[in-house]
Design an enzyme around this catalytic site. Structure first.
Site, PDB file in Angstrom:
ATOM      1  N   CYS A 181       0.970  -1.160   0.204  1.00 38.75           N
ATOM      2  CA  CYS A 181      -0.056  -0.124   0.060  1.00 38.75           C
ATOM      3  C   CYS A 181       1.038   1.267  -0.080  1.00 38.75           C
ATOM      4  CB  CYS A 181      -0.924   0.023   1.205  1.00 38.75           C
ATOM      5  SG  CYS A 181      -1.761   1.523   1.578  1.00 38.75           S
TER       6      CYS A 181
ATOM      7  N   CYS B 266       0.189   3.645   2.837  1.00 41.33           N
ATOM      8  CA  CYS B 266       0.598   3.246   4.061  1.00 41.33           C
ATOM      9  C   CYS B 266       2.174   3.462   4.336  1.00 41.33           C
ATOM     10  CB  CYS B 266       0.335   1.657   4.211  1.00 41.33           C
ATOM     11  SG  CYS B 266      -1.329   1.162   4.064  1.00 41.33           S
TER      12      CYS B 266
END
Length: 141
Positions: free
Chosen positions: A65, A68
Site C-alpha cells: 500500500c 501506508c
C-alpha cells in the site's frame, strides 16, 4: 499504570510519573515505552490492547500500500512525540486477517484508537505526524 510488554506480553506496573523514563519490562528487560511503534499480530493485539491502560493507537497497513508506506514515518514521528502518553502499534492487515476482520478494516491505512481493548475512535487515510498527534489528543484528553 499497567503496561503490557510488546515483547513478552508480561504486564508491568509503571508509576505515571515514570512513563517518560524509558521503563523496561520486569520479565524480559526490554523497553516497554520507547517511543517507537511496535509490530503486533492476531495473537498479540488483543493482549496488548486489553492489558494496557494507556491508549493504544493501531495502524492497520500492508507493505504493498503506497499511502501506508508514505504514512509510516509520520506514524513513527507521532509515536515519538506521544511517548509515555500512548502506545503506537502497527498491524499488517495481510498477515493478521483475524484482527482486520475483528475491527472491520475496509481500507488502509486505517488507525484505530483503543482504550481498555475497546475502540474509541477510527480514522482512515494517510495523515501527517501533526495530524496524528492532534487526532490522538482530541480523543484522549
Amino acid at each position: 499504570m499497567h503496561i503490557a510488554c510488546p515483547h513478552c506480553l508480561a504486564v508491568n506496573r509503571v508509576p505515571e510519573t515514570r512513563l517518560h523514563d524509558d521503563p523496561t519490562c520486569g520479565r524480559c528487560g526490554k523497553p516497554v515505552l520507547d517511543g517507537q511503534p511496535v509490530e503486533l499480530n492476531d495473537q498479540t493485539l488483543a493482549t496488548i490492547a486489553g492489558r494496557t491502560e494507556l491508549p493504544v493507537v493501531v495502524d492497520f497497513w500492508a507493505p504493498w500500500c503506497g499511502p501506508c508506506r508514505q504514512m509510516a514515518p509520520q506514524f513513527q514521528a507521532a509515536s515519538a512525540q506521544l511517548k509515555g502518553r500512548a502506545v503506537f502499534a502497527k498491524v499488517n492487515s495481510d498477515d493478521s486477517p483475524a484482527a482486520s476482520s475483528q475491527f472491520a478494516i475496509r481500507s488502509i491505512p486505517t488507525m484505530v484508537l483503543l482504550r481498555g481493548g475497546r475502540e474509541i475512535a477510527r480514522q482512515s487515510g494517510a495523515m501527517g505526524a501533526a495530524q496524528i498527534v492532534q487526532w490522538v489528543k482530541s480523543h484522549t484528553g
